[in-house]
Motif scaffolding. Structure first.
Motif, PDB file in Angstrom:
ATOM      1  N   TYR A   1      -0.536   6.200   6.897  1.00 18.94           N
ATOM      2  CA  TYR A   1      -0.162   5.088   7.785  1.00 18.94           C
ATOM      3  C   TYR A   1      -1.440   4.631   8.495  1.00 18.94           C
ATOM      4  O   TYR A   1      -1.955   5.328   9.374  1.00 18.94           O
TER       5      TYR A   1
ATOM      6  N   HIS B   1      12.321  14.753  11.885  1.00 19.83           N
ATOM      7  CA  HIS B   1      13.182  15.818  11.370  1.00 19.83           C
ATOM      8  C   HIS B   1      13.166  16.940  12.397  1.00 19.83           C
ATOM      9  O   HIS B   1      12.526  17.956  12.207  1.00 19.83           O
TER      10      HIS B   1
ATOM     11  N   ASP C   1      18.019  11.526   2.231  1.00 22.05           N
ATOM     12  CA  ASP C   1      16.973  11.790   3.237  1.00 22.05           C
ATOM     13  C   ASP C   1      16.835  13.291   3.475  1.00 22.05           C
ATOM     14  O   ASP C   1      15.726  13.814   3.629  1.00 22.05           O
TER      15      ASP C   1
ATOM     16  N   THR D   1       0.826  -1.211   0.000  1.00 21.12           N
ATOM     17  CA  THR D   1       0.000   0.000   0.000  1.00 21.12           C
ATOM     18  C   THR D   1       0.865   1.268   0.000  1.00 21.12           C
ATOM     19  O   THR D   1       0.378   2.352   0.275  1.00 21.12           O
ATOM     20  N   GLU D   2       2.119   1.112  -0.287  1.00 22.92           N
ATOM     21  CA  GLU D   2       3.086   2.221  -0.450  1.00 22.92           C
ATOM     22  C   GLU D   2       3.349   3.003   0.832  1.00 22.92           C
ATOM     23  O   GLU D   2       3.888   4.100   0.784  1.00 22.92           O
ATOM     24  N   GLN D   3       2.962   2.440   1.997  1.00 24.12           N
ATOM     25  CA  GLN D   3       3.217   3.165   3.248  1.00 24.12           C
ATOM     26  C   GLN D   3       4.715   3.228   3.555  1.00 24.12           C
ATOM     27  O   GLN D   3       5.207   4.216   4.107  1.00 24.12           O
TER      28      GLN D   3
ATOM     29  N   TYR E   1      12.634   2.463  11.833  1.00 25.24           N
ATOM     30  CA  TYR E   1      11.376   2.500  12.565  1.00 25.24           C
ATOM     31  C   TYR E   1      10.671   1.145  12.550  1.00 25.24           C
ATOM     32  O   TYR E   1      10.145   0.701  13.570  1.00 25.24           O
TER      33      TYR E   1
ATOM     34  N   ASP F   1       7.069   3.210   1.245  1.00 19.54           N
ATOM     35  CA  ASP F   1       7.596   4.205   0.299  1.00 19.54           C
ATOM     36  C   ASP F   1       7.334   5.624   0.815  1.00 19.54           C
ATOM     37  O   ASP F   1       8.168   6.515   0.667  1.00 19.54           O
ATOM     38  N   ALA F   2       6.140   5.813   1.414  1.00 20.59           N
ATOM     39  CA  ALA F   2       5.795   7.143   1.928  1.00 20.59           C
ATOM     40  C   ALA F   2       6.749   7.557   3.044  1.00 20.59           C
ATOM     41  O   ALA F   2       7.145   8.722   3.141  1.00 20.59           O
ATOM     42  N   MET F   3       7.125   6.587   3.897  1.00 16.04           N
ATOM     43  CA  MET F   3       8.099   6.903   4.951  1.00 16.04           C
ATOM     44  C   MET F   3       9.450   7.239   4.323  1.00 16.04           C
ATOM     45  O   MET F   3      10.155   8.145   4.769  1.00 16.04           O
ATOM     46  N   GLU F   4       9.786   6.494   3.272  1.00 13.84           N
ATOM     47  CA  GLU F   4      11.085   6.702   2.626  1.00 13.84           C
ATOM     48  C   GLU F   4      11.162   8.087   1.975  1.00 13.84           C
ATOM     49  O   GLU F   4      12.152   8.796   2.142  1.00 13.84           O
ATOM     50  N   VAL F   5      10.109   8.475   1.235  1.00 14.99           N
ATOM     51  CA  VAL F   5      10.165   9.773   0.554  1.00 14.99           C
ATOM     52  C   VAL F   5      10.067  10.940   1.536  1.00 14.99           C
ATOM     53  O   VAL F   5      10.393  12.071   1.195  1.00 14.99           O
ATOM     54  N   ALA F   6       9.618  10.637   2.771  1.00  9.27           N
ATOM     55  CA  ALA F   6       9.612  11.692   3.796  1.00  9.27           C
ATOM     56  C   ALA F   6      10.984  11.775   4.472  1.00  9.27           C
ATOM     57  O   ALA F   6      11.184  12.580   5.384  1.00  9.27           O
ATOM     58  N   GLY F   7      11.918  10.945   4.025  1.00  4.81           N
ATOM     59  CA  GLY F   7      13.277  10.969   4.591  1.00  4.81           C
ATOM     60  C   GLY F   7      13.316  10.499   6.031  1.00  4.81           C
ATOM     61  O   GLY F   7      14.134  10.974   6.826  1.00  4.81           O
ATOM     62  N   THR F   8      12.424   9.559   6.403  1.00  4.88           N
ATOM     63  CA  THR F   8      12.316   9.184   7.824  1.00  4.88           C
ATOM     64  C   THR F   8      12.903   7.810   8.159  1.00  4.88           C
ATOM     65  O   THR F   8      12.711   7.309   9.256  1.00  4.88           O
ATOM     66  N   ASN F   9      13.605   7.191   7.236  1.00  8.33           N
ATOM     67  CA  ASN F   9      14.264   5.900   7.468  1.00  8.33           C
ATOM     68  C   ASN F   9      13.327   4.825   8.024  1.00  8.33           C
ATOM     69  O   ASN F   9      13.373   4.481   9.211  1.00  8.33           O
TER      70      ASN F   9
ATOM     71  N   ARG G   1      15.082  14.879   0.630  1.00  5.63           N
ATOM     72  CA  ARG G   1      13.664  14.518   0.604  1.00  5.63           C
ATOM     73  C   ARG G   1      12.821  15.359   1.562  1.00  5.63           C
ATOM     74  O   ARG G   1      11.601  15.433   1.405  1.00  5.63           O
TER      75      ARG G   1
ATOM     76  N   PHE H   1       1.176  10.453  -2.902  1.00  7.81           N
ATOM     77  CA  PHE H   1       0.962   9.183  -3.607  1.00  7.81           C
ATOM     78  C   PHE H   1      -0.458   9.093  -4.173  1.00  7.81           C
ATOM     79  O   PHE H   1      -1.395   9.624  -3.577  1.00  7.81           O
TER      80      PHE H   1
END
Lengths: 251, 258
Positions: B109, B125, B93, A115-117, A131, A119-127, B96, B103
């Protein structure tokens, strides 16, 4: 087939290496780690407790006739104690744990992936690795040894009940029998190997979920293969542990 | 098969603005499927650029390459002066945080409330000058999309349009310089789709963001685009404003605008 197994083994090893690279660098996800410990540990208690109880009582009742044939009923606590603490407790608890927690991690992360969740964390730069993966693997590694010790204790108490179903013994005598038999070499390796079992369940469940694809079918496959592979790895690790304790003269 | 040539340009001469994002000769294939072939694009500061194309033409692949979710096979993508393919994990990161991504599926989430969804990027951040202001930042972002009342709801309790707005609020919580929208109006009814298109315009004006909007919804394109790039068979086939492209006689361009 062989190349697939080798490729998968390599990918899981690489995933585990990534865990060590990310796991000990800030930012530390303490709150999520505590929550995962609660989910993985506390919420598994009833299942592990029931399994331990049944394991202890069945083992006692089934071994009694044979022991009685040799006139060795007084050795039942010793035999059951050794069996549970050294082998049955860790391996049964780990397999139950793999079934409950491995599948749930595989399905949860797999669902987040499709569901790309993630990916969403990744594009937010949140590693998301830190998590989602680091917290779960740490939780399974830390919680399984505790659950195993609890399962051992419950199984031993169930064995005491089992003995008293067809005979009479006091709790003090039963406990004394077990404690006087168990040695450092019985308990410590059994506890140490459960850390590895827990790590295997966590890392394989996370790997399968984190790399899930092909929609809902992929989620199901991730959950299923997380259980199958981690159960197999638990047996392999157990075999390795026996070889090591044997080499160290602890058997 | 399209000829190997420069895109049809319908643009009239305008004053040059600062380039915030450039895609240069990018190619991307999945096996034998050549999705992008020598694709080039430039985004200027403060503009809304719509990438228009048929479903499956590689539009979403393009923005996933821009944000670094997919590696390119050839070519170069530069975002805010940094080449995406050359960045390490930490640098990527960091970059980004300046680029928002909405999306198509919203990707909220689903185990967290709306508040937790918005706090998630914010808490990771950490900004010294904004410490202690997290709650007000969440309220501000929700106010911008008109959904303050949903703060304690779970994503499953929201409608499709509300989820889209919350996803946009999550993108805006750390104000980005560039926003990448992946099919922002797909699956929405015409009224909600229009509201989302208007919201994209409002966000552009309020936050002075530059945006790439992937779409095949012509109403959304008309309402949001400062400039349109037409993606056909992996290449940038034509470029210009909506009105300029609408007046072109080219048969492929007309397929989209009739």
């Amino acid at each position: 087939m062989n190349s697939t197994i080798l490729a998968e083994t390599g990918a899981i090893t690489n995933f585990a290496w990534r865990f060590f690279r990310h796991g000990f660098r800030p930012r530390y996800e303490v709150q999520e780690l505590l929550y995962q410990c609660y989910v993985v540990g506390y919420q598994s208690l009833p299942l592990v407790g029931i399994t331990g109880f049944i394991m202890g009582i069945v083992l006692t009742l089934q071994s009694r006739p044979t022991m009685a044939q040799f006139g060795a009923e007084s050795w039942i606590p010793t035999m059951v104690g050794l069996t549970i603490v050294r082998e049955m407790g860790p391996i049964i608890t780990a397999l139950i744990f793999a079934g409950k927690i491995g599948s749930s991690i595989g399905a949860e992360l797999g669902s987040m992936r499709v569901t790309e969740q993630i990916d969403a964390m990744e594009v937010a730069g949140t590693n998301p690795f830190k998590y989602l993966v680091v917290t779960r693997v740490l939780a399974t590694t830390l919680m399984l040894p505790i659950l195993t010790l609890l399962a051992d204790a419950i199984a031993l108490y169930a064995a005491y009940i089992g003995i008293n179903l067809k005979g009479v013994t006091t709790l003090a005598l039963f406990t004394n029998n077990i404690i006087s038999t168990l040695t450092f070499g019985d308990v410590v390796p059994a506890v140490i190997k459960t850390f590895f079992f827990g790590f295997a369940v966590g890392i394989i469940g996370c790997y399968k979920g984190y790399n899930a694809n092909k929609g809902t079918e992929g989620v199901g496959r991730a959950a299923n293969s997380a259980v199958v592979v981690s159960s197999l790895v638990i047996f392999l690790l157990d075999l390795l542990a026996v070889q090591i304790t044997s080499a160290l003269g602890l058997n | 098969m399209l000829p190997d040539s420069a895109p049809l340009s319908a643009a009239t001469a305008t004053s040059p603005a600062e380039e915030v994002l450039t895609v240069e000769h990018v190619s991307k294939s999945f096996g034998d499927n050549h999705v992008l072939q020598d694709f080039s694009l430039t985004l200027h500061r403060g503009e809304n650029l719509v990438v228009l194309g048929k479903s499956g033409s590689g539009k979403s692949v393009l923005i996933k390459c821009i944000i670094g979710l997919l590696p390119v096979d050839a070519g170069r993508i530069t975002v805010l002066g940094q080449e995406v393919g050359a960045l390490g994990h930490d640098e990527l990161d960091q970059l980004r945080t300046k680029v928002g991504f909405l999306f198509q599926s919203n990707a909220l989430y689903d185990s967290m409330t709306v508040r937790e969804n918005l706090l998630f990027p914010l808490r990771r951040h950490w900004m010294a000058d904004r410490r202690g202001q997290e709650e007000s930042m969440v309220m501000q972002a929700l106010d911008d999309v008109g959904l303050v009342e949903t703060i304690d709801k779970m994503p499953a309790e929201l409608s499709g349009g509300q989820r889209k707005r919350i996803a946009l609020a999550r993108t805006l919580i750390i104000p980005p310089e560039i926003i990448l929208y992946d099919e922002p109006t797909t699956g929405l009814d015409p009224i909600t789709a229009r509201e989302i298109s208007q919201l994209i315009r409002e966000v552009q004006q309020k936050y002075t963001t530059s945006s790439i909007i992937i779409s095949h919804d012509m109403n959304c394109v008309r309402l949001t685009a400062d400039r349109v790039a037409l993606l056909v068979e992996g290449r940038c086939y034509a470029e210009g404003t909506f009105q300029e492209l609408q007046q072109l006689d080219d048969p492929i361009v007309r397929e989209f605008f009739v």
